[in-house]
Design an enzyme around this catalytic site. Structure first.
Site, PDB file in Angstrom:
ATOM      1  N   ALA A  15       0.867  -1.177   0.000  1.00 46.15           N
ATOM      2  CA  ALA A  15       0.000   0.000   0.000  1.00 46.15           C
ATOM      3  C   ALA A  15       0.907   1.231   0.000  1.00 46.15           C
ATOM      4  CB  ALA A  15      -0.921  -0.005   1.211  1.00 46.15           C
ATOM      5  N   VAL A  16       1.318   1.623  -1.189  1.00 50.23           N
ATOM      6  CA  VAL A  16       2.327   2.669  -1.352  1.00 50.23           C
ATOM      7  C   VAL A  16       1.699   3.884  -2.026  1.00 50.23           C
ATOM      8  CG1 VAL A  16       4.594   3.215  -2.316  1.00 50.23           C
ATOM      9  CG2 VAL A  16       4.081   0.878  -1.562  1.00 50.23           C
ATOM     10  N   GLY A  17       2.075   5.073  -1.548  1.00 49.10           N
ATOM     11  CA  GLY A  17       1.518   6.290  -2.125  1.00 49.10           C
ATOM     12  C   GLY A  17       0.018   6.362  -1.910  1.00 49.10           C
ATOM     13  N   ASP A 104      -2.587  -7.976  -4.336  1.00 50.58           N
ATOM     14  CA  ASP A 104      -2.544  -6.564  -4.678  1.00 50.58           C
ATOM     15  C   ASP A 104      -3.534  -5.762  -3.834  1.00 50.58           C
ATOM     16  OD1 ASP A 104      -0.549  -6.801  -6.502  1.00 50.58           O
ATOM     17  OD2 ASP A 104      -1.731  -6.155  -8.242  1.00 50.58           O
ATOM     18  N   ASP A 106      -5.267  -3.206  -4.728  1.00 48.45           N
ATOM     19  CA  ASP A 106      -6.442  -2.739  -5.463  1.00 48.45           C
ATOM     20  C   ASP A 106      -7.382  -3.892  -5.800  1.00 48.45           C
ATOM     21  OD1 ASP A 106      -4.725  -3.924  -7.271  1.00 48.45           O
ATOM     22  OD2 ASP A 106      -4.996  -2.407  -8.832  1.00 48.45           O
ATOM     23  N   HIS A 126      -4.462 -15.202 -15.481  1.00 45.50           N
ATOM     24  CA  HIS A 126      -4.822 -13.812 -15.716  1.00 45.50           C
ATOM     25  C   HIS A 126      -6.217 -13.760 -16.337  1.00 45.50           C
ATOM     26  CE1 HIS A 126      -4.608  -9.643 -16.832  1.00 45.50           C
ATOM     27  NE2 HIS A 126      -3.369  -9.534 -16.378  1.00 45.50           N
ATOM     28  N   PRO A 127      -7.134 -12.984 -15.756  1.00 43.02           N
ATOM     29  CA  PRO A 127      -8.512 -12.987 -16.259  1.00 43.02           C
ATOM     30  C   PRO A 127      -8.671 -12.442 -17.671  1.00 43.02           C
ATOM     31  CG  PRO A 127      -8.209 -11.261 -14.617  1.00 43.02           C
ATOM     32  CD  PRO A 127      -6.981 -12.106 -14.580  1.00 43.02           C
ATOM     33  N   GLU A 196       5.605  -9.082 -13.056  1.00 46.62           N
ATOM     34  CA  GLU A 196       4.694 -10.055 -13.659  1.00 46.62           C
ATOM     35  C   GLU A 196       5.363 -10.784 -14.820  1.00 46.62           C
ATOM     36  OE1 GLU A 196       0.221  -9.490 -14.050  1.00 46.62           O
ATOM     37  OE2 GLU A 196       0.867  -9.227 -16.138  1.00 46.62           O
TER      38      GLU A 196
END
Length: 247
Positions: A15-17, A104, A106, A126-127, A196
């Site tokens: 959780a950056v910025g 992640d 988000d 990956h969706p 990734e």
């Protein structure tokens, strides 16, 4: 009578910025759905520890705040995460967890995400690419990069938003990818999708023992999932990336 395993799961979240704004919802949703009934310790990598939410956790879990650096490029954050997870495993996590997931910030948990997802080395489809042929995967295609994967290689394309496994297996993964990232940096190469891209190269060489379907991480930007995906367990949220990212 069935007795659940006495295990502890480490959840690593960066959780950056401005992404600190998203931390509370992923933590609150995790407490409702992620490994319920097991001890979950959250390792929050942040440059703003004073803004981290205070939550009462179930099953004896804890929140650990770990210092992360501020950068002017979001790509640099992505490039450094393997290094920081590796250090956290060495310093803290290997003492107090059996399994570990990188999640992640988000994202939000929407349904049960339990022990069925545990494995020695876990990758997530990956969706956006699970139903594509390999020549359409967004792997790093430059042979000079240590993340290189040709368009004839690879069974799947894995998302960097969710991966995990045993602490030992993830330690090997992060340590290896950290070295490969540094090699690319020394050669003035930044892979197409940073960590990734290197994760997909690693999974090409060291196959995951468990592969999670897109129900375990769905991207809401793709709309509602098709009928064959009957439940979404973790979803990436719709957000204004330009507003959240430093560049």
């Amino acid at each position: 009578m069935y007795q659940p395993l006495n295990i502890t799961v480490a959840a690593c979240i960066f959780a950056v910025g401005k992404y600190i704004r998203l931390l509370q919802q992923v933590l609150e949703s995790a407490e409702k759905h992620f490994m319920v009934g097991y001890r979950v310790n959250y390792y929050i990598f942040t440059d703003q520890p004073d803004k981290c939410p205070q939550l009462a956790l179930g099953s004896g879990g804890s929140i650990f705040l770990l210092a992360f650096l501020s950068f002017n490029r979001w790509q640099e954050i992505s490039l450094r995460r393997m290094e920081f997870i590796r250090k956290a495993i060495e310093d803290r996590i290997h003492h107090g967890a059996h399994y570990i997931f990188n999640i992640d910030s988000d994202t939000v948990f929407e349904n049960h995400f339990g022990a069925e997802a545990l494995g020695e080395l876990v990758g997530s489809l990956h969706p956006w690419f699970y139903d594509f042929s390999r020549d359409r995967f967004t792997n790093e295609r430059r042979p000079a990069s240590r993340a290189y994967v040709s368009n004839t290689e690879g069974d799947f394309y894995y998302i960097g938003a969710l991966y995990g496994g045993s602490v030992e297996a993830v330690y090997r993964l992060t340590k290896t990818i950290e070295v490969e990232l540094n090699t690319d940096k020394q050669n003035d190469i930044e892979s197409a999708w940073q960590e990734e891209s290197h994760l997909n190269r690693y999974f090409l060489q060291f196959k995951p023992t468990k592969v999670l379907s897109p129900e375990y991480v769905w991207d809401k930007l793709r709309g509602n999932p098709p009928e064959h995906i009957r439940v979404v367990r973790l979803a990436t949220i719709i957000k204004n990336k330009k507003e959240l990212r430093p560049n």
